[in-house]
Design a protein around this motif. Structure first.
Motif, PDB file in Angstrom:
ATOM      1  N   MET A 137       0.849  -1.196   0.000  1.00 14.75           N
ATOM      2  CA  MET A 137       0.000   0.000   0.000  1.00 14.75           C
ATOM      3  C   MET A 137       0.890   1.254   0.000  1.00 14.75           C
ATOM      4  SD  MET A 137      -3.029   1.091   2.705  1.00 14.75           S
ATOM      5  CE  MET A 137      -3.885  -0.468   2.485  1.00 14.75           C
ATOM      6  N   HIS A 180      -2.321   4.433   2.777  1.00 17.36           N
ATOM      7  CA  HIS A 180      -2.204   4.461   4.243  1.00 17.36           C
ATOM      8  C   HIS A 180      -3.020   5.604   4.832  1.00 17.36           C
ATOM      9  CE1 HIS A 180       0.587   1.245   5.000  1.00 17.36           C
ATOM     10  NE2 HIS A 180       1.427   1.689   4.078  1.00 17.36           N
ATOM     11  N   GLU A 233      -6.681   4.750   4.707  1.00 19.10           N
ATOM     12  CA  GLU A 233      -6.999   3.769   5.752  1.00 19.10           C
ATOM     13  C   GLU A 233      -7.063   4.442   7.107  1.00 19.10           C
ATOM     14  OE1 GLU A 233      -7.615  -0.160   7.345  1.00 19.10           O
ATOM     15  OE2 GLU A 233      -7.791   0.709   5.332  1.00 19.10           O
ATOM     16  N   TRP A 287      -5.107  -1.205  16.129  1.00 15.98           N
ATOM     17  CA  TRP A 287      -4.590  -2.551  15.872  1.00 15.98           C
ATOM     18  C   TRP A 287      -4.859  -2.968  14.426  1.00 15.98           C
ATOM     19  CZ3 TRP A 287      -7.009  -7.242  14.618  1.00 15.98           C
ATOM     20  CH2 TRP A 287      -6.189  -8.364  14.705  1.00 15.98           C
ATOM     21  N   LEU A 288      -6.051  -2.681  13.925  1.00 19.58           N
ATOM     22  CA  LEU A 288      -6.372  -3.012  12.534  1.00 19.58           C
ATOM     23  C   LEU A 288      -5.484  -2.248  11.554  1.00 19.58           C
ATOM     24  CD1 LEU A 288     -10.293  -3.055  12.656  1.00 19.58           C
ATOM     25  CD2 LEU A 288      -8.773  -5.030  12.420  1.00 19.58           C
ATOM     26  N   ARG A 343      -1.967  -3.923  11.832  1.00 20.07           N
ATOM     27  CA  ARG A 343      -1.967  -5.389  11.701  1.00 20.07           C
ATOM     28  C   ARG A 343      -1.209  -5.891  10.478  1.00 20.07           C
ATOM     29  NH1 ARG A 343      -7.581  -8.532  10.983  1.00 20.07           N
ATOM     30  NH2 ARG A 343      -7.556  -7.146   9.167  1.00 20.07           N
ATOM     31  N   PRO A 344      -1.337  -5.268   9.301  1.00 20.01           N
ATOM     32  CA  PRO A 344      -0.605  -5.795   8.141  1.00 20.01           C
ATOM     33  C   PRO A 344       0.907  -5.820   8.328  1.00 20.01           C
ATOM     34  CG  PRO A 344      -2.326  -4.269   7.433  1.00 20.01           C
ATOM     35  CD  PRO A 344      -2.237  -4.155   8.911  1.00 20.01           C
ATOM     36  N   ALA A 345       1.426  -5.000   9.220  1.00 16.32           N
ATOM     37  CA  ALA A 345       2.880  -4.953   9.432  1.00 16.32           C
ATOM     38  C   ALA A 345       3.344  -5.956  10.483  1.00 16.32           C
ATOM     39  CB  ALA A 345       3.311  -3.545   9.841  1.00 16.32           C
ATOM     40  N   HIS A 397       3.571  -9.917  12.300  1.00 13.45           N
ATOM     41  CA  HIS A 397       3.496 -11.353  12.053  1.00 13.45           C
ATOM     42  C   HIS A 397       2.258 -11.917  12.756  1.00 13.45           C
ATOM     43  CE1 HIS A 397       7.441 -11.287  10.244  1.00 13.45           C
ATOM     44  NE2 HIS A 397       7.953 -10.707  11.314  1.00 13.45           N
ATOM     45  N   LYS A 398       1.883 -13.133  12.401  1.00 17.07           N
ATOM     46  CA  LYS A 398       0.649 -13.709  12.949  1.00 17.07           C
ATOM     47  C   LYS A 398       0.697 -13.851  14.461  1.00 17.07           C
ATOM     48  CE  LYS A 398      -1.346 -16.087   9.020  1.00 17.07           C
ATOM     49  NZ  LYS A 398      -1.935 -17.361   8.509  1.00 17.07           N
ATOM     50  N   GLN A 426       0.258 -10.468  15.952  1.00 23.20           N
ATOM     51  CA  GLN A 426      -1.132 -10.023  15.868  1.00 23.20           C
ATOM     52  C   GLN A 426      -1.949 -10.553  17.035  1.00 23.20           C
ATOM     53  OE1 GLN A 426      -2.695 -11.134  12.043  1.00 23.20           O
ATOM     54  NE2 GLN A 426      -1.189  -9.933  10.897  1.00 23.20           N
TER      55      GLN A 426
END
Length: 236
Positions: free
Chosen positions: A1, A6, A9, A80-81, A84-86, A88-89, A92
């Motif tokens: 993105m 950004h 968003e 957080w949302l 979140r893309p930045a 790791h799982k 998150q």
């Protein structure tokens, strides 16, 4: 993105958070009389107003504080949302657990200020005027004093969770916090002096828990940092 994406968003998250705040504000405004009656139920004197605008001021301030408390978990979830893309799982999942902690700590901070600090400071200040002055409180002065004694604690009690979150995403680390400890102490002391009445007891009662919160934040940051390092080593 890209940068524009950004910003778009971020704008969406801010608008949603503001909308939730307005909804909570309206609901609080509807029930503000009940909130007011609960807050003054133990007050031995009747509050006065100096003009019609004082009534509106009390309504707006009480509604704003309640709306702020209700909006905190929503705002934290939107943040957080956004990040979140930045992450790791595993990051998150860990950072998502900070959202209820933010709300709980905010409420604990408000309760700490309201049930412990506020009555101590108020009774101490009233004792200074014993047999000298007649007690006469306006609603604006009383609630301004009440908010100054409670709301900052609600915000500052979130310091440990905020530092843990910033540590988990790599912006802070415990060694940096230790390095800037004296500057943080100075900032916290200045903050406590600004938010409390001009007397020594009030300053001490506020400074001590703030310094304790900072040290707790450093300790929790160490725990998060070590777990993050272990996870990185295992992944490698």
């Amino acid at each position: 993105m890209d940068l524009i994406g950004h910003l778009e968003e971020l704008r969406k998250r801010l608008i949603l958070t503001l909308g939730i705040f307005i909804v909570f504000f309206i609901l609080s405004f509807v029930y503000v009389q009940s909130i007011y009656n609960w807050l003054i139920k133990d007050l031995s004197i009747k509050l006065a107003i100096l003009g019609p605008s004082d009534i509106l001021w009390v309504y707006l301030v009480l509604s704003s504080v309640i709306a702020l408390a209700g909006t905190i978990p929503i705002a934290a979830h939107q943040i957080w949302l956004f990040v979140r893309p930045a992450l790791h799982k595993n990051e998150q999942k860990v950072t998502l657990a900070y959202i209820p902690a933010l709300f709980i700590l905010f409420i604990l901070g408000i309760c700490f200020g309201y049930f412990l600090i506020f009555p101590i400071v108020l009774n101490f200040l009233l004792s200074l005027s014993q047999d000298m002055f007649m007690d006469f409180f306006t609603a604006e002065k009383y609630f301004r004093f009440l908010i100054n004694m409670t709301l900052p604690f609600g915000i500052l009690f979130e310091l440990p969770v905020v530092i843990m979150f910033l540590t988990s995403i790599g912006i802070l680390n415990p060694y940096r916090l230790q390095k800037f400890r004296k500057y943080a102490y100075f900032a916290l002391i200045v903050t406590s002096v600004l938010i409390t009445p001009p007397d020594f007891l009030s300053d001490i009662l506020v400074i001590i828990p703030l310094l304790f919160l900072y040290e707790c934040s450093v300790l929790l940051s160490k725990i998060v940092y070590r777990r993050k390092q272990k996870a990185t080593e295992q992944a490698a």
